[in-house]
Design a protein around this motif. Structure first.
Motif, PDB file in Angstrom:
ATOM      1  N   ALA A 370      31.863  42.470  32.278  1.00 15.67           N
ATOM      2  CA  ALA A 370      31.701  41.240  33.068  1.00 15.67           C
ATOM      3  C   ALA A 370      32.993  40.887  33.795  1.00 15.67           C
ATOM      4  CB  ALA A 370      31.273  40.092  32.150  1.00 15.67           C
ATOM      5  N   TYR A 371      34.116  41.051  33.128  1.00 14.87           N
ATOM      6  CA  TYR A 371      35.399  40.747  33.764  1.00 14.87           C
ATOM      7  C   TYR A 371      35.672  41.699  34.927  1.00 14.87           C
ATOM      8  CZ  TYR A 371      37.291  37.029  30.853  1.00 14.87           C
ATOM      9  OH  TYR A 371      37.538  35.803  30.265  1.00 14.87           O
ATOM     10  N   ASP A 372      35.299  42.952  34.779  1.00 12.26           N
ATOM     11  CA  ASP A 372      35.460  43.906  35.878  1.00 12.26           C
ATOM     12  C   ASP A 372      34.620  43.480  37.078  1.00 12.26           C
ATOM     13  OD1 ASP A 372      36.432  46.499  36.952  1.00 12.26           O
ATOM     14  OD2 ASP A 372      34.311  47.058  36.843  1.00 12.26           O
ATOM     15  N   LEU A 373      33.381  43.045  36.818  1.00  9.66           N
ATOM     16  CA  LEU A 373      32.522  42.549  37.900  1.00  9.66           C
ATOM     17  C   LEU A 373      33.099  41.281  38.526  1.00  9.66           C
ATOM     18  CD1 LEU A 373      28.992  43.030  36.300  1.00  9.66           C
ATOM     19  CD2 LEU A 373      29.903  44.254  38.294  1.00  9.66           C
ATOM     20  N   ALA A 374      33.678  40.423  37.686  1.00  6.65           N
ATOM     21  CA  ALA A 374      34.244  39.173  38.187  1.00  6.65           C
ATOM     22  C   ALA A 374      35.391  39.437  39.151  1.00  6.65           C
ATOM     23  CB  ALA A 374      34.707  38.309  37.021  1.00  6.65           C
ATOM     24  N   VAL A 375      36.250  40.382  38.814  1.00  9.08           N
ATOM     25  CA  VAL A 375      37.367  40.717  39.701  1.00  9.08           C
ATOM     26  C   VAL A 375      36.846  41.301  41.014  1.00  9.08           C
ATOM     27  CG1 VAL A 375      39.371  42.222  39.995  1.00  9.08           C
ATOM     28  CG2 VAL A 375      39.030  41.014  37.828  1.00  9.08           C
ATOM     29  N   LYS A 376      35.866  42.176  40.918  1.00 12.99           N
ATOM     30  CA  LYS A 376      35.343  42.837  42.118  1.00 12.99           C
ATOM     31  C   LYS A 376      34.554  41.883  43.014  1.00 12.99           C
ATOM     32  CE  LYS A 376      35.068  47.444  40.035  1.00 12.99           C
ATOM     33  NZ  LYS A 376      34.167  48.511  39.506  1.00 12.99           N
ATOM     34  N   ASN A 377      34.021  40.786  42.444  1.00  8.96           N
ATOM     35  CA  ASN A 377      33.180  39.870  43.223  1.00  8.96           C
ATOM     36  C   ASN A 377      33.847  38.519  43.465  1.00  8.96           C
ATOM     37  OD1 ASN A 377      30.222  41.071  43.589  1.00  8.96           O
ATOM     38  ND2 ASN A 377      30.997  41.749  41.595  1.00  8.96           N
ATOM     39  N   ASP A 378      35.156  38.489  43.347  1.00  5.85           N
ATOM     40  CA  ASP A 378      35.954  37.318  43.726  1.00  5.85           C
ATOM     41  C   ASP A 378      35.633  36.068  42.916  1.00  5.85           C
ATOM     42  OD1 ASP A 378      38.048  36.191  45.218  1.00  5.85           O
ATOM     43  OD2 ASP A 378      36.642  35.257  46.616  1.00  5.85           O
ATOM     44  N   TYR A 379      35.310  36.235  41.630  1.00  5.02           N
ATOM     45  CA  TYR A 379      35.211  35.069  40.756  1.00  5.02           C
ATOM     46  C   TYR A 379      36.614  34.523  40.529  1.00  5.02           C
ATOM     47  CZ  TYR A 379      30.310  35.908  39.461  1.00  5.02           C
ATOM     48  OH  TYR A 379      28.929  36.055  39.480  1.00  5.02           O
ATOM     49  N   LYS A 380      36.691  33.226  40.250  1.00  4.87           N
ATOM     50  CA  LYS A 380      37.984  32.584  40.028  1.00  4.87           C
ATOM     51  C   LYS A 380      38.267  32.485  38.531  1.00  4.87           C
ATOM     52  CE  LYS A 380      38.520  32.008  44.420  1.00  4.87           C
ATOM     53  NZ  LYS A 380      39.442  32.904  45.160  1.00  4.87           N
ATOM     54  N   PHE A 381      39.541  32.618  38.183  1.00  6.66           N
ATOM     55  CA  PHE A 381      39.968  32.655  36.794  1.00  6.66           C
ATOM     56  C   PHE A 381      40.817  31.431  36.451  1.00  6.66           C
ATOM     57  CE2 PHE A 381      38.575  36.852  37.501  1.00  6.66           C
ATOM     58  CZ  PHE A 381      38.447  37.510  36.284  1.00  6.66           C
ATOM     59  N   GLY A 382      40.876  31.124  35.170  1.00  2.19           N
ATOM     60  CA  GLY A 382      41.714  30.033  34.684  1.00  2.19           C
ATOM     61  C   GLY A 382      40.914  28.769  34.410  1.00  2.19           C
ATOM     62  N   CYS A 383      41.635  27.681  34.100  1.00  2.00           N
ATOM     63  CA  CYS A 383      40.965  26.438  33.684  1.00  2.00           C
ATOM     64  C   CYS A 383      40.110  25.839  34.788  1.00  2.00           C
ATOM     65  CB  CYS A 383      42.003  25.427  33.198  1.00  2.00           C
ATOM     66  SG  CYS A 383      43.179  24.908  34.449  1.00  2.00           S
ATOM     67  N   PHE A 384      40.451  26.071  36.062  1.00  2.00           N
ATOM     68  CA  PHE A 384      39.656  25.573  37.178  1.00  2.00           C
ATOM     69  C   PHE A 384      38.750  26.672  37.753  1.00  2.00           C
ATOM     70  CE2 PHE A 384      43.217  22.332  38.040  1.00  2.00           C
ATOM     71  CZ  PHE A 384      42.560  21.350  37.327  1.00  2.00           C
ATOM     72  N   GLY A 385      38.608  27.763  37.021  1.00  2.15           N
ATOM     73  CA  GLY A 385      37.869  28.907  37.532  1.00  2.15           C
ATOM     74  C   GLY A 385      36.376  28.824  37.299  1.00  2.15           C
ATOM     75  N   ASP A 386      35.724  29.973  37.400  1.00  2.89           N
ATOM     76  CA  ASP A 386      34.269  30.051  37.283  1.00  2.89           C
ATOM     77  C   ASP A 386      33.848  30.192  35.821  1.00  2.89           C
ATOM     78  OD1 ASP A 386      33.661  29.818  40.049  1.00  2.89           O
ATOM     79  OD2 ASP A 386      34.394  31.862  40.352  1.00  2.89           O
ATOM     80  N   ALA A 387      32.532  30.166  35.599  1.00  2.00           N
ATOM     81  CA  ALA A 387      32.007  30.040  34.230  1.00  2.00           C
ATOM     82  C   ALA A 387      31.201  31.265  33.815  1.00  2.00           C
ATOM     83  CB  ALA A 387      31.139  28.796  34.122  1.00  2.00           C
ATOM     84  N   LEU A 388      31.154  31.461  32.496  1.00  2.00           N
ATOM     85  CA  LEU A 388      30.453  32.556  31.867  1.00  2.00           C
ATOM     86  C   LEU A 388      29.542  31.995  30.779  1.00  2.00           C
ATOM     87  CD1 LEU A 388      30.394  35.739  31.696  1.00  2.00           C
ATOM     88  CD2 LEU A 388      32.152  35.519  29.931  1.00  2.00           C
ATOM     89  N   LEU A 389      28.257  32.305  30.833  1.00  2.00           N
ATOM     90  CA  LEU A 389      27.302  31.904  29.807  1.00  2.00           C
ATOM     91  C   LEU A 389      26.894  33.142  29.026  1.00  2.00           C
ATOM     92  CD1 LEU A 389      25.235  29.991  28.436  1.00  2.00           C
ATOM     93  CD2 LEU A 389      23.676  30.480  30.359  1.00  2.00           C
ATOM     94  N   ILE A 390      27.019  33.084  27.701  1.00  2.00           N
ATOM     95  CA  ILE A 390      26.660  34.208  26.839  1.00  2.00           C
ATOM     96  C   ILE A 390      25.453  33.825  26.009  1.00  2.00           C
ATOM     97  CG2 ILE A 390      27.452  35.805  25.068  1.00  2.00           C
ATOM     98  CD1 ILE A 390      30.317  35.202  25.945  1.00  2.00           C
ATOM     99  N   LEU A 391      24.364  34.590  26.162  1.00  2.00           N
ATOM    100  CA  LEU A 391      23.103  34.324  25.466  1.00  2.00           C
ATOM    101  C   LEU A 391      22.826  35.410  24.436  1.00  2.00           C
ATOM    102  CD1 LEU A 391      20.919  33.407  28.576  1.00  2.00           C
ATOM    103  CD2 LEU A 391      21.950  31.792  26.963  1.00  2.00           C
ATOM    104  N   ASP A 392      22.108  35.040  23.396  1.00  2.00           N
ATOM    105  CA  ASP A 392      21.766  35.972  22.332  1.00  2.00           C
ATOM    106  C   ASP A 392      20.340  36.492  22.561  1.00  2.00           C
ATOM    107  OD1 ASP A 392      22.180  37.459  20.023  1.00  2.00           O
ATOM    108  OD2 ASP A 392      21.320  35.904  18.729  1.00  2.00           O
ATOM    109  N   ASP A 393      20.155  37.190  23.656  1.00  2.00           N
ATOM    110  CA  ASP A 393      18.822  37.746  23.936  1.00  2.00           C
ATOM    111  C   ASP A 393      18.948  39.106  24.606  1.00  2.00           C
ATOM    112  OD1 ASP A 393      19.635  37.145  26.519  1.00  2.00           O
ATOM    113  OD2 ASP A 393      18.146  35.575  26.840  1.00  2.00           O
TER     114      ASP A 393
END
Length: 393
Positions: A370-393
């Motif tokens: 997911a982090y590799d995809l985030a870097v390649k797709n210009d997601y923002k990092f840090g406290c003001f960055g973008d969000a990640l939801l992890i589901l158990d399914d």
């Protein structure tokens, strides 16, 4: 696991220096336009990880369920993954304006004083960090306002940068705290305030709105010197929509400290020691969470601080227990979680304890993908960055 397994290249331009904002354009009758940004904390990008199926969602879907390339999920889509009766656990710690700038008596040298915690309200004693530390010794006095009314004396050295200050301010404690905090600034992380442009010049000035931006809308219990970042995405409007849809809210308190920003100096993660953080879990939070689990509904931990707190207080029966004290729990893969079955996180810096906690919950391989995809797709990092939801399914 090893520290080097959490290393990746993070482009400087993908570190979020400000909260997510939407651009708006006003067109006047004469054809002229004005462009301005409006902060929208619930409109950042969202990526969704499915632990069991080992799949990742990045895009919204059409009526037939096919991803629409380029149309990224935003944080408001979190609601689409939950049902009535599910519970969100929030950290309601309140950040205080911990960063102050003073001058040293006689030399007038500028000194940064970072308030960590109040040690003794009656004696006005505070545990602080000072920079540059080499200039500050026991007995020195620091002045924090032009009138000279807010003065502190250094009475002890605690660490290389740590000091104990006694504020020489004779008034009721509430008034003292109010005056002290009025002189402070939002304790934004150093990777934000020390950010420089391509020419090496500082490019992130402090702003009056920083204190509001660096605070969750449900903050209640003062004591944090950094924000529980995943909680920053929730707006009042989004919380209201969640309430209408029948989601439950449980609030715990963990006063986020600076330990999560310290560099890890050992390759073997089992040898790293976390700083302790104060935490409190009351009976009401336990009731809401445990009722949810016993009803077979989902419990979503909002942020790594909630994961740390709930894993500190969960019993062997899988139920949450009341807790008042401190925790130095360090969660990294492999780890078997005892309470939450879903989690919301941010995208964190390389080799950070926050990334390690996230990888422990989502699974190392899937989270690093997911982090590799985030870097390649210009997601923002840090406290003001973008969000990640992890589901158990």
């Amino acid at each position: 696991m090893k520290l080097s397994q959490f290393k990746f290249r993070l482009p400087e331009e993908q570190i979020a220096l400000y909260p997510h904002a939407s651009e708006h354009v006003i067109t006047r009758p004469d054809g002229s336009t004005t462009t301005f940004n409006v902060t929208r904390r619930d409109e950042c990008k969202l990526m969704v990880l499915h632990r069991k199926s080992q799949t990742i969602d990045m895009f919204k879907k059409d009526e037939e369920g096919n991803p629409i390339e380029g149309d990224f999920l935003d944080f408001r889509n979190v609601l689409d993954y939950f049902d009535e009766g599910d519970t969100f656990v929030f950290n309601d710690t309140q950040v205080f304006p911990a960063r102050l700038y003073g001058t040293k008596e006689k030399t007038d040298a500028k000194i940064e004083v970072f308030l960590l915690r109040e040690l003794n309200p009656e004696m006005r004693l505070w545990d602080v960090l000072v920079e540059p530390a080499r200039k500050i010794r026991i007995g020195n006095k620091l002045f924090f306002d032009e009138s000279g009314s807010m003065v502190a004396e250094v009475i002890d050295n605690t660490t290389s940068r740590g000091r104990t200050l006694r504020f020489l301010y004779d008034c009721p404690h509430d008034e003292f705290k109010r005056e002290l905090f009025a002189l402070g600034a939002a304790p934004l992380p150093r990777y934000i305030i020390d950010h420089v442009d391509a020419d090496g010049n500082p490019d992130r000035p402090t702003r009056p709105e920083d204190m509001e931006d660096f605070q969750t809308v449900f903050a209640k219990n003062e004591g944090a010197v950094t924000a529980p970042a995943a909680g920053l995405h929730f707006s009042r409007e989004m919380l209201k929509r969640m309430e209408i849809r029948g989601f439950n809210f449980a609030y715990i308190t963990l006063h986020c400290a600076l330990g999560n920003f310290h560099d890890i100096e050992v390759e073997d993660l089992t040898k790293h020691k976390m700083d302790s953080e104060e935490m409190h879990i009351n009976a009401e939070a336990c009731r809401i969470v445990n009722d949810t689990k016993q009803a077979g509904r989902r419990v979503c931990a909002v942020g790594t601080s909630v994961i740390k707190a709930t894993e500190t207080a969960v019993g062997t029966d899988g139920l949450l227990k009341e807790y008042d004290g401190w925790t130095n729990k360090f969660i990294f893969p492999p780890y078997e979680f005892g309470l939450a079955d879903t989690m919301i996180a941010n995208f964190y810096h390389p080799m950070s304890t926050l990334l390690m906690s996230t990888a422990a919950f989502g699974g190392y391989d899937l989270v690093m993908e997911a982090y590799d995809l985030a870097v390649k797709n210009d997601y923002k990092f840090g406290c003001f960055g973008d969000a990640l939801l992890i589901l158990d399914d």
